[in-house]
Design a protein around this motif. Sequence first.
Motif, PDB file in Angstrom:
ATOM      1  N   VAL A 133     127.082  31.502  15.207  1.00  0.00           N
ATOM      2  CA  VAL A 133     125.446  31.203  15.261  1.00  0.00           C
ATOM      3  C   VAL A 133     124.534  32.056  15.974  1.00  0.00           C
ATOM      4  CG1 VAL A 133     124.074  29.160  15.992  1.00  0.00           C
ATOM      5  CG2 VAL A 133     126.361  28.830  15.315  1.00  0.00           C
ATOM      6  N   GLY A 134     124.967  32.883  16.804  1.00  0.00           N
ATOM      7  CA  GLY A 134     124.225  33.648  17.687  1.00  0.00           C
ATOM      8  C   GLY A 134     123.614  34.989  16.820  1.00  0.00           C
ATOM      9  N   ILE A 135     124.226  35.180  15.766  1.00  0.00           N
ATOM     10  CA  ILE A 135     123.763  36.268  14.951  1.00  0.00           C
ATOM     11  C   ILE A 135     122.984  35.745  13.626  1.00  0.00           C
ATOM     12  CG2 ILE A 135     124.171  38.285  13.525  1.00  0.00           C
ATOM     13  CD1 ILE A 135     126.664  38.900  15.136  1.00  0.00           C
ATOM     14  N   GLN A 136     121.884  35.304  13.820  1.00  0.00           N
ATOM     15  CA  GLN A 136     120.953  34.529  13.102  1.00  0.00           C
ATOM     16  C   GLN A 136     119.513  34.970  13.245  1.00  0.00           C
ATOM     17  OE1 GLN A 136     121.249  30.519  12.301  1.00  0.00           O
ATOM     18  NE2 GLN A 136     123.771  30.307  12.198  1.00  0.00           N
ATOM     19  N   TYR A 137     118.715  34.909  12.183  1.00  0.00           N
ATOM     20  CA  TYR A 137     117.308  35.297  12.251  1.00  0.00           C
ATOM     21  C   TYR A 137     116.465  34.286  12.831  1.00  0.00           C
ATOM     22  CZ  TYR A 137     112.699  36.899  10.889  1.00  0.00           C
ATOM     23  OH  TYR A 137     111.307  37.227  10.840  1.00  0.00           O
ATOM     24  N   VAL A 138     115.773  34.515  13.691  1.00  0.00           N
ATOM     25  CA  VAL A 138     114.942  33.580  14.234  1.00  0.00           C
ATOM     26  C   VAL A 138     113.450  34.151  14.276  1.00  0.00           C
ATOM     27  CG1 VAL A 138     114.100  31.936  16.118  1.00  0.00           C
ATOM     28  CG2 VAL A 138     116.494  32.199  15.668  1.00  0.00           C
ATOM     29  N   GLU A 139     112.596  33.708  13.849  1.00  0.00           N
ATOM     30  CA  GLU A 139     111.118  34.083  14.002  1.00  0.00           C
ATOM     31  C   GLU A 139     110.717  33.834  15.404  1.00  0.00           C
ATOM     32  OE1 GLU A 139     108.676  33.227  10.617  1.00  0.00           O
ATOM     33  OE2 GLU A 139     109.440  34.527   9.539  1.00  0.00           O
ATOM     34  N   GLU A 140     110.501  35.107  16.204  1.00  0.00           N
ATOM     35  CA  GLU A 140     109.760  34.675  17.525  1.00  0.00           C
ATOM     36  C   GLU A 140     109.165  36.183  17.966  1.00  0.00           C
ATOM     37  OE1 GLU A 140     112.869  34.176  20.560  1.00  0.00           O
ATOM     38  OE2 GLU A 140     114.321  35.258  19.188  1.00  0.00           O
ATOM     39  N   ASP A 141     108.415  35.595  18.590  1.00  0.00           N
ATOM     40  CA  ASP A 141     107.363  36.742  19.520  1.00  0.00           C
ATOM     41  C   ASP A 141     108.098  37.237  20.580  1.00  0.00           C
ATOM     42  OD1 ASP A 141     105.489  38.532  20.612  1.00  0.00           O
ATOM     43  OD2 ASP A 141     103.838  37.100  20.649  1.00  0.00           O
ATOM     44  N   ILE A 142     108.563  38.622  20.684  1.00  0.00           N
ATOM     45  CA  ILE A 142     109.389  38.957  21.660  1.00  0.00           C
ATOM     46  C   ILE A 142     108.577  39.213  22.935  1.00  0.00           C
ATOM     47  CG2 ILE A 142     111.175  40.056  20.339  1.00  0.00           C
ATOM     48  CD1 ILE A 142     110.396  42.800  20.930  1.00  0.00           C
ATOM     49  N   ALA A 143     107.362  39.517  22.879  1.00  0.00           N
ATOM     50  CA  ALA A 143     106.580  39.640  23.893  1.00  0.00           C
ATOM     51  C   ALA A 143     105.898  38.617  24.647  1.00  0.00           C
ATOM     52  CB  ALA A 143     105.066  40.559  23.449  1.00  0.00           C
ATOM     53  N   ALA A 144     106.192  37.443  24.106  1.00  0.00           N
ATOM     54  CA  ALA A 144     105.637  36.102  24.624  1.00  0.00           C
ATOM     55  C   ALA A 144     106.437  35.386  25.648  1.00  0.00           C
ATOM     56  CB  ALA A 144     105.476  35.102  23.462  1.00  0.00           C
ATOM     57  N   GLY A 145     107.357  36.160  26.299  1.00  0.00           N
ATOM     58  CA  GLY A 145     108.497  35.741  27.140  1.00  0.00           C
ATOM     59  C   GLY A 145     109.637  35.955  27.083  1.00  0.00           C
ATOM     60  N   VAL A 146     110.759  35.221  27.320  1.00  0.00           N
ATOM     61  CA  VAL A 146     112.231  35.686  27.240  1.00  0.00           C
ATOM     62  C   VAL A 146     112.546  35.106  25.784  1.00  0.00           C
ATOM     63  CG1 VAL A 146     114.498  35.122  27.790  1.00  0.00           C
ATOM     64  CG2 VAL A 146     112.769  35.345  29.590  1.00  0.00           C
ATOM     65  N   PRO A 147     113.051  36.084  24.822  1.00  0.00           N
ATOM     66  CA  PRO A 147     113.337  35.570  23.435  1.00  0.00           C
ATOM     67  C   PRO A 147     114.578  34.808  23.520  1.00  0.00           C
ATOM     68  CG  PRO A 147     112.925  38.024  23.670  1.00  0.00           C
ATOM     69  CD  PRO A 147     112.943  37.531  24.992  1.00  0.00           C
ATOM     70  N   ALA A 148     114.299  33.767  22.698  1.00  0.00           N
ATOM     71  CA  ALA A 148     115.337  32.726  22.790  1.00  0.00           C
ATOM     72  C   ALA A 148     116.760  33.199  21.995  1.00  0.00           C
ATOM     73  CB  ALA A 148     114.975  31.414  21.948  1.00  0.00           C
ATOM     74  N   SER A 149     116.579  33.914  20.873  1.00  0.00           N
ATOM     75  CA  SER A 149     117.976  34.312  20.167  1.00  0.00           C
ATOM     76  C   SER A 149     118.515  35.577  20.661  1.00  0.00           C
ATOM     77  CB  SER A 149     117.513  34.531  18.596  1.00  0.00           C
ATOM     78  OG  SER A 149     116.593  35.786  18.545  1.00  0.00           O
ATOM     79  N   TYR A 150     119.823  35.705  20.482  1.00  0.00           N
ATOM     80  CA  TYR A 150     120.123  37.111  20.641  1.00  0.00           C
ATOM     81  C   TYR A 150     119.659  38.259  20.134  1.00  0.00           C
ATOM     82  CZ  TYR A 150     123.657  40.745  20.938  1.00  0.00           C
ATOM     83  OH  TYR A 150     124.176  42.308  20.677  1.00  0.00           O
ATOM     84  N   PRO A 151     119.377  38.472  18.940  1.00  0.00           N
ATOM     85  CA  PRO A 151     118.684  39.274  18.233  1.00  0.00           C
ATOM     86  C   PRO A 151     117.413  39.530  18.619  1.00  0.00           C
ATOM     87  CG  PRO A 151     119.860  38.063  16.618  1.00  0.00           C
ATOM     88  CD  PRO A 151     119.857  37.397  17.754  1.00  0.00           C
TER      89      PRO A 151
END
Length: 502
Positions: A133-151
């Motif tokens: 499940v960890g290798i999945q695409y999640v749209e997130e702003d990586i500059a907005a804090g700690v990213p939630a997903s492993y990618p």
Amino acid sequence: MLPRLNRQHVVNHPALGISEDHFQYPEKVLQFGTGVLLRGLVDYLVDKANKKGLFSGRIVVIKSTEGEAGAFAAQDGLFTTHIKGVAQGKPVDQYLVNASISRVLQSNAEWEAILETVAQPALEIIVSNTTEVGIQYVEEDIAAGVPASYPGKLLALLYERYRRFNGDPGKGFVIIPTELVVDNGQLLQEIVLKLAAFNKLPEEFVSWIKTANRFCSSLVDRIVPGKPKNLSECWKEAGYEDELWIDAEPFLLWAIEGDAAVAEKLSFQQADERMLIAPSITPYREQKLRILNGSHTAAVCLGYLSGLNTVYECMQDAFMNNFFKKAVMEEILPTLSALGPQTARFAQDVLDRFANPSIEHKLLSITFQTSSKMNARNVQTILRYHDAKGLLPESICLGFAATLLFLKPAQEVNGKFKGERKGEYYGINDDNAAVFAKYWQAVSSPEYAEVAAMVNAVCGDRKLWETDLAKLPGFTDAVAGHLTGMMKHGVKAYIANYSRVI
């Protein structure tokens, strides 16, 4: 009172093979996850290489969840790997203290420290095991804090590395996911690049991801049960307490898709020939699928319906032990000769692993999605065997029949089907359960004609098998004969009285 495993303890006990120098090695590996598989495989190999003077590097670990990080700190990153089982027919029982981990950082609480890790020039390798499940695409702003997903976390660290070293092409990473996903390296790279586009990161950085880094697909195989039930007894035998203790089987395989440049960075692979770097890992995936997974699937329903509950129990049962050996060595292995000579050793290793009394592998858990597994793992073996010999693989045919019997529903509750063994119900956890239930409706008695008609219909279902098995000469007759016999006499009595079938 026993002492706690820590730096002072191991340095004061030279027999453990860890000197003060081991704690001074630079961090060369960034590892996502503290799970037992990574500790029993990747960390084991790094530690082994360090003790042989082949790597001289340590691992900094990123942990996304709470807990256990404190235990690592209390034990200076040290933990015991107890390797026990059977290897090449001989018992193995070995305690090893692992000193490969330098520190464990919790991603939410210590994100700034994690970003600092990539400023180290010596850091060259990233490994992960975040579950499929960890290798999945999640749209997130990586500059907005700690990213939630492993990618997301990985992209943020790559961007930090790029900025710290001004896009130096020599400062990329070898990135190796170990999640059980086919082409996991390629998939991870695609997700990271897609996420970089979503974050509108500079084209120069995107180019650096592609050219300076190597995303390597890999295949891992080692059973690491984790903490033993008799942990306190193990402590007494070892002479210290260890809250991070893990058990592991002797067998291991880590196959990585790469070239000489990858092998150079992964210098710790020199410590163990079972860590393989090759242009393609397809042969290793194929041998695992056909031999280990295929024999499991061929045997699991037969063993369970005969009254057994674990793989180890099967290997202690004369009939099932012979079933496994015949299926692996005489039916599956001959269809894999093109993969190379290492396949024969892998086949023997598989049988040793099944006979490991330290591993409790429940048969019922292996029956999950058993029909799809039979299709993916054994149908091609059946066809290849017939093409090569003009015969049918007798053990796998018997296993196929037992699988159909296992999928025979005795009860349906709210759309969930259950089978019956010795008057007790078991869950049929299979997406095709309703399909098989419908086929079984045509069978009102264990008479050969009725059973054979049902088997012929099932075998001819291309949606199940991606081919028409009913057209394979003799296959439906063999399966129907076994199935009728098991229905009339019971599985245990059938295999006892008709052992000549294998």
